[in-house]
Design a protein around this motif. Sequence first.
Motif, mmCIF file in Angstrom:
data_model
loop_
_atom_site.group_PDB
_atom_site.id
_atom_site.type_symbol
_atom_site.label_atom_id
_atom_site.label_comp_id
_atom_site.label_asym_id
_atom_site.label_seq_id
_atom_site.Cartn_x
_atom_site.Cartn_y
_atom_site.Cartn_z
ATOM 1 N N VAL A 60 0.833 -1.202 0.000
ATOM 2 C CA VAL A 60 0.000 0.000 0.000
ATOM 3 C C VAL A 60 0.869 1.254 0.000
ATOM 4 O O VAL A 60 0.569 2.230 -0.704
ATOM 5 N N PHE A 61 1.965 1.243 0.761
ATOM 6 C CA PHE A 61 2.886 2.386 0.754
ATOM 7 C C PHE A 61 3.437 2.616 -0.657
ATOM 8 O O PHE A 61 3.559 3.760 -1.113
ATOM 9 N N PHE A 62 3.773 1.517 -1.336
ATOM 10 C CA PHE A 62 4.336 1.625 -2.684
ATOM 11 C C PHE A 62 3.299 2.173 -3.660
ATOM 12 O O PHE A 62 3.622 3.008 -4.514
ATOM 13 N N ALA A 63 2.067 1.698 -3.550
ATOM 14 C CA ALA A 63 1.002 2.218 -4.415
ATOM 15 C C ALA A 63 0.799 3.712 -4.187
ATOM 16 O O ALA A 63 0.582 4.481 -5.139
ATOM 17 N N GLN A 64 0.879 4.145 -2.929
ATOM 18 C CA GLN A 64 0.721 5.558 -2.613
ATOM 19 C C GLN A 64 1.837 6.390 -3.242
ATOM 20 O O GLN A 64 1.601 7.510 -3.707
ATOM 21 N N LEU A 65 3.064 5.867 -3.270
ATOM 22 C CA LEU A 65 4.179 6.572 -3.894
ATOM 23 C C LEU A 65 3.944 6.766 -5.386
ATOM 24 O O LEU A 65 4.216 7.843 -5.943
ATOM 25 N N ALA B 194 9.767 -4.945 -6.435
ATOM 26 C CA ALA B 194 9.930 -3.668 -5.736
ATOM 27 C C ALA B 194 8.865 -3.477 -4.666
ATOM 28 O O ALA B 194 9.166 -3.131 -3.522
ATOM 29 N N ALA B 195 7.606 -3.717 -5.026
ATOM 30 C CA ALA B 195 6.502 -3.458 -4.100
ATOM 31 C C ALA B 195 6.510 -4.426 -2.924
ATOM 32 O O ALA B 195 5.972 -4.112 -1.857
ATOM 33 N N GLY B 196 7.099 -5.606 -3.094
ATOM 34 C CA GLY B 196 7.078 -6.614 -2.040
ATOM 35 C C GLY B 196 8.287 -6.630 -1.141
ATOM 36 O O GLY B 196 8.482 -7.589 -0.383
ATOM 37 N N THR B 197 9.129 -5.596 -1.193
ATOM 38 C CA THR B 197 10.347 -5.596 -0.377
ATOM 39 C C THR B 197 10.069 -5.307 1.097
ATOM 40 O O THR B 197 10.992 -5.358 1.922
ATOM 41 N N GLY B 198 8.826 -5.008 1.447
ATOM 42 C CA GLY B 198 8.503 -4.730 2.846
ATOM 43 C C GLY B 198 8.850 -5.887 3.760
ATOM 44 O O GLY B 198 9.350 -5.687 4.879
ATOM 45 N N GLU C 21 10.185 4.631 4.658
ATOM 46 C CA GLU C 21 11.429 5.168 4.124
ATOM 47 C C GLU C 21 12.116 4.144 3.219
ATOM 48 O O GLU C 21 12.651 4.499 2.156
ATOM 49 N N ALA C 22 12.104 2.876 3.616
ATOM 50 C CA ALA C 22 12.716 1.830 2.795
ATOM 51 C C ALA C 22 11.966 1.657 1.478
ATOM 52 O O ALA C 22 12.588 1.481 0.412
ATOM 53 N N MET C 23 10.639 1.710 1.491
ATOM 54 C CA MET C 23 9.861 1.588 0.264
ATOM 55 C C MET C 23 10.123 2.772 -0.658
ATOM 56 O O MET C 23 10.177 2.629 -1.889
ATOM 57 N N LYS C 24 10.287 3.953 -0.084
ATOM 58 C CA LYS C 24 10.583 5.135 -0.888
ATOM 59 C C LYS C 24 11.934 4.999 -1.583
ATOM 60 O O LYS C 24 12.076 5.325 -2.769
ATOM 61 N N GLN C 25 12.927 4.496 -0.859
ATOM 62 C CA GLN C 25 14.240 4.286 -1.464
ATOM 63 C C GLN C 25 14.165 3.280 -2.608
ATOM 64 O O GLN C 25 14.790 3.461 -3.659
ATOM 65 N N THR C 26 13.408 2.205 -2.409
ATOM 66 C CA THR C 26 13.257 1.184 -3.454
ATOM 67 C C THR C 26 12.602 1.775 -4.694
ATOM 68 O O THR C 26 13.034 1.517 -5.825
ATOM 69 N N TYR C 27 11.556 2.566 -4.493
ATOM 70 C CA TYR C 27 10.858 3.192 -5.621
ATOM 71 C C TYR C 27 11.786 4.137 -6.381
ATOM 72 O O TYR C 27 11.843 4.104 -7.618
ATOM 73 N N GLN C 28 12.532 4.948 -5.665
ATOM 74 C CA GLN C 28 13.426 5.903 -6.315
ATOM 75 C C GLN C 28 14.546 5.196 -7.075
ATOM 76 O O GLN C 28 14.920 5.619 -8.172
#
Length: 631
Positions: free
Chosen positions: A395-400, A550-554, A583-590
Amino acid sequence: MLLPGSGFGMNSAMDDINLIQQAQRHHLVVREIGEEIDLEIGPGDDDPSFGNTTLIGGPPRESSTEEQGETKQMEMVSPLPGDAQDMSKTQPGKRKKKVVKRWREEWADTYKWAYVDMKDGTARIFCSVCREYGRKHRRNPYGNEGSRNMQMSALEEHNNSLLHKEALRLQMASKEKITTDKPIYVKAGSILEATLKRDPHEAEFIQAVQEAVHALERVIAKNSHYIRIMERLVEPERMIVFRVPWVDDRGETHVNRGFRVQFNQSMGPCRGGIRFHPSMNLSITKFLGFSQTLKNALSPYKLGGAAGGSDFDPKGKSDNEIMRFCQSFMSEMYRYLGPDKDLPSEEIGVGTREMGYLFGQYRRLAGHFQGSFTGPRIFWSGASLRTEATGYGLVFFAQLILADMNKELKGLRCVVSGSGKIAMHVLEKLIAYGALPITVSDSRGYLVDEEGFDYMKIALLRDIKAQQRSLRDYSKTYARSKYYDEAKPWNERCDVAFACASQNEIEQSDAINLVNAGCRLLVEGSNMPCTPEAADFLKKASVLIAPAMAAGTGGVVAGELELNHECSLMHWSPEDFESKLQEAMKQTYQRSMKAAADFGYQKENPEALVHGAVISSFLTIAQAMTDQGCV
């Protein structure tokens, strides 16, 4: 695979002049392109009976009026230039073989991808993409193997094979590559070909490799050194297959098969789940291990990848039966595990109970207590958010992604597949963000609640699953909901979809339903949830895909926080934990988006995030493998 620049012109857009010139060079006469083909071929060198053999065996019969008309049409003057016609008239000993009517259109298209060349002194009809002739790949079912009058049939079967389709896609994709003065050598197809030859029956693993190779085309085109790295990467470092005998409550003996594939340790100790499911086999284990390797490399931590499990089905088993099975499983596995070797974690069919049994047997056999397993109750006495991390991270990744589009989850209709740990936590976090989740599913069908789920409804769903009841029982409490047997939730109107069930759960028909339902974003909670056909359709429909890599790295992030010595000695509040996870999901997305941009994928491209995730993780692994040498 060698695709010289001069070969790029041989595609479906080739004009008739080039086709005729091609045919003239190889003494093939082509008439009425797209409607009927005649192949003028000399007597076969590899089949003595060729000269007296008909194209398709059967009793002689009189030709029908329609066939006579077709024959007259084929005797019309060819549109070839005069010199070519004179040449075809003066060539002796040639026999005319008419293509069967029902293959007319297919063969017309096939010819555009075929050419004639000599092989061991014999003229063969080759595929112009992968430079192989039909006989080389499989026995010809239409006649004697190797008979030259049957080569086009065998070639057509080859053209329908996975190897040819991948080669064809590589050649078509070459148009989008950065042009250079020198011919581009796209050898990525050789990686897939080697995998097909080595493991021809491992469909899931081959599909995973194919998707990775597709994403890395531009990387390999820029640096051919990565081909050798990829060839090593797709071969696991270690594969363990063993029997797991156990005794049920009635005293009867059963035997299951156990697996553990330690795929790559160049980044650090292996990390990957253990899955107990009847469908588990070596192909699925390798596919999960390969995906986990790339996923771990994309995370902020230095970890290798692994996967394992068994074809044991925990459903319907008592606690004692599951305990005995887990103990038997670990009696073989323990020698391959350790804090610097392998870090197993939960997966489908393996939860807190199973991890406790597995760790207890490991501790007993290893003779010491060490943090090589993850799961609540082992370290944090239930205070861990390990089980929530993967679902929350999705969900965090989808929000990004939506934030980059100046949108948010609030008010959006969301469909969710699956009803396990990940799906339940996705529902929780979607509600917290103000979204409207309306579906969950199981192996028998799916449940839809148009009013949307809330926390009380989620609690009911958890009770139903804990008691191993059907989701149909939910409708007994909430009458307005509906349960559909033998169906999937992808035809429900939605803005965002979360695939959290299993691999290949979205087929092409499901992808069509998703697009028609208005879906604009698909978040992959399970590994490889889309078939290749479904993924291609979604891409053409401009549906953004958040890849599981990427989205499943949580889950990876939570596992590392959980195993960290400092964290194990202190209490983390849910707010602190979620902050670190975000913060970790944001780094993965970037990282994924930066890698995509570096290789020319625009942010608006539906493939940008998928390809960027693979590229970023692969380059990280490739650097480590290069530094460590050929090991």
